[in-house]
Write a protein that holds these residues in place. Structure first.
Motif, short mmCIF file in Angstrom:
data_model
loop_
_atom_site.label_atom_id
_atom_site.label_comp_id
_atom_site.label_asym_id
_atom_site.label_seq_id
_atom_site.Cartn_x
_atom_site.Cartn_y
_atom_site.Cartn_z
N ARG A 57 0.81 -1.22 0.00
CA ARG A 57 0.00 0.00 0.00
C ARG A 57 0.85 1.28 0.00
O ARG A 57 0.56 2.20 -0.73
N GLY A 58 1.90 1.33 0.79
CA GLY A 58 2.64 2.57 0.88
C GLY A 58 4.09 2.48 0.43
O GLY A 58 4.84 3.44 0.59
N GLN A 59 4.46 1.33 -0.12
CA GLN A 59 5.87 1.17 -0.47
C GLN A 59 6.10 0.08 -1.49
O GLN A 59 5.23 -0.76 -1.71
N GLU A 60 7.27 0.10 -2.03
CA GLU A 60 7.73 -0.95 -2.93
C GLU A 60 8.39 -2.02 -2.06
O GLU A 60 9.13 -1.69 -1.13
N VAL A 61 8.10 -3.30 -2.34
CA VAL A 61 8.61 -4.38 -1.49
C VAL A 61 9.21 -5.47 -2.36
O VAL A 61 8.63 -5.88 -3.38
N SER A 78 4.79 -15.98 -5.42
CA SER A 78 4.95 -15.64 -6.84
C SER A 78 3.68 -15.92 -7.63
O SER A 78 3.31 -15.16 -8.52
N HIS A 79 2.99 -17.01 -7.29
CA HIS A 79 1.73 -17.32 -7.96
C HIS A 79 0.71 -16.20 -7.72
O HIS A 79 0.04 -15.73 -8.66
N GLN A 80 0.58 -15.76 -6.47
CA GLN A 80 -0.38 -14.71 -6.15
C GLN A 80 0.02 -13.39 -6.81
O GLN A 80 -0.84 -12.64 -7.30
N LEU A 81 1.32 -13.12 -6.88
CA LEU A 81 1.78 -11.90 -7.55
C LEU A 81 1.47 -11.95 -9.05
O LEU A 81 1.12 -10.92 -9.65
N ARG A 82 1.54 -13.11 -9.64
CA ARG A 82 1.21 -13.27 -11.06
C ARG A 82 -0.27 -12.93 -11.29
O ARG A 82 -0.62 -12.24 -12.25
N VAL A 83 -1.13 -13.42 -10.40
CA VAL A 83 -2.56 -13.10 -10.51
C VAL A 83 -2.77 -11.59 -10.37
O VAL A 83 -3.54 -10.98 -11.13
N LEU A 84 -2.07 -10.98 -9.42
CA LEU A 84 -2.21 -9.54 -9.22
C LEU A 84 -1.68 -8.75 -10.42
O LEU A 84 -2.25 -7.72 -10.79
N SER A 91 2.58 -3.58 -10.18
CA SER A 91 3.62 -3.53 -11.20
C SER A 91 4.92 -3.92 -10.51
O SER A 91 5.00 -3.95 -9.28
N HIS A 92 5.92 -4.21 -11.31
CA HIS A 92 7.18 -4.66 -10.73
C HIS A 92 8.37 -4.12 -11.51
O HIS A 92 8.23 -3.66 -12.64
N TYR A 100 11.05 -6.19 -7.27
CA TYR A 100 10.32 -5.32 -6.36
C TYR A 100 8.92 -5.07 -6.92
O TYR A 100 8.76 -4.80 -8.11
N TYR A 101 7.92 -5.14 -6.03
CA TYR A 101 6.53 -4.92 -6.42
C TYR A 101 5.99 -3.68 -5.73
O TYR A 101 6.41 -3.31 -4.63
N ARG A 102 5.01 -3.06 -6.39
CA ARG A 102 4.31 -1.90 -5.83
C ARG A 102 2.88 -1.92 -6.41
O ARG A 102 2.63 -2.59 -7.41
N LEU A 103 2.00 -1.17 -5.78
CA LEU A 103 0.65 -1.03 -6.33
C LEU A 103 0.76 -0.38 -7.70
O LEU A 103 1.61 0.49 -7.92
#
Length: 125
Positions: A57-61, A78-84, A91-92, A100-103
């Motif tokens: 929500r507030g940062q890149e992780v 990684s599977h859940q990130l692929r769905v997102l 975005s990454h 690194y991922y972020r909203l």
């Protein structure tokens, strides 16, 4: 206004579209927009994915930090990130061996905030 009067007024407003000349289908979005929106909402429709979105929500992780925070395997995260990603909610970027991922944008943050605000509301209205 009494509850009965409000219900009657609401029913009258709803019935006013019955038999009108304007086709109701004009209010429907295109099939493409509907499909994209369903994919977007499916991204929110899982507890693990919601937790990931909250962490972002507030940062890149970094993925490694998500794995630790969620106490899950890297493949599960990684599977859940692929769905997102497919839902266009995150975005990454890659930096060496780290990802690194972020909203994806402020719209996602607003939808997330609104969903949690609505979810926290009392059922009694």
């Amino acid at each position: 206004m009494s509850t009965d009067a409000a219900a009657e007024e609401s029913t009258e407003a709803l019935e006013s579209t019955c038999g009108s000349d304007a086709p109701l289908t004009e209010k429907l979005p295109s099939e493409e927009v509907t499909a994209k929106t369903v994919r977007l909402l499916k991204g929110f429709a899982d507890g693990t994915r919601l937790r990931i979105l909250c962490l972002l929500r507030g940062q890149e992780v970094c993925v490694h930090d998500l794995v630790e925070a969620l106490e899950m395997s890297q493949s599960a995260v990684s599977h859940q990130l692929r769905v997102l990603r497919d839902a266009r909610l995150v975005s990454h970027r890659r930096e060496g061996r780290h990802v690194y991922y972020r909203l994806a944008d402020d719209h996602v943050r607003e939808m997330l905030d609104n969903a949690f605000t609505h979810g926290a509301e009392s059922d009694a209205q």
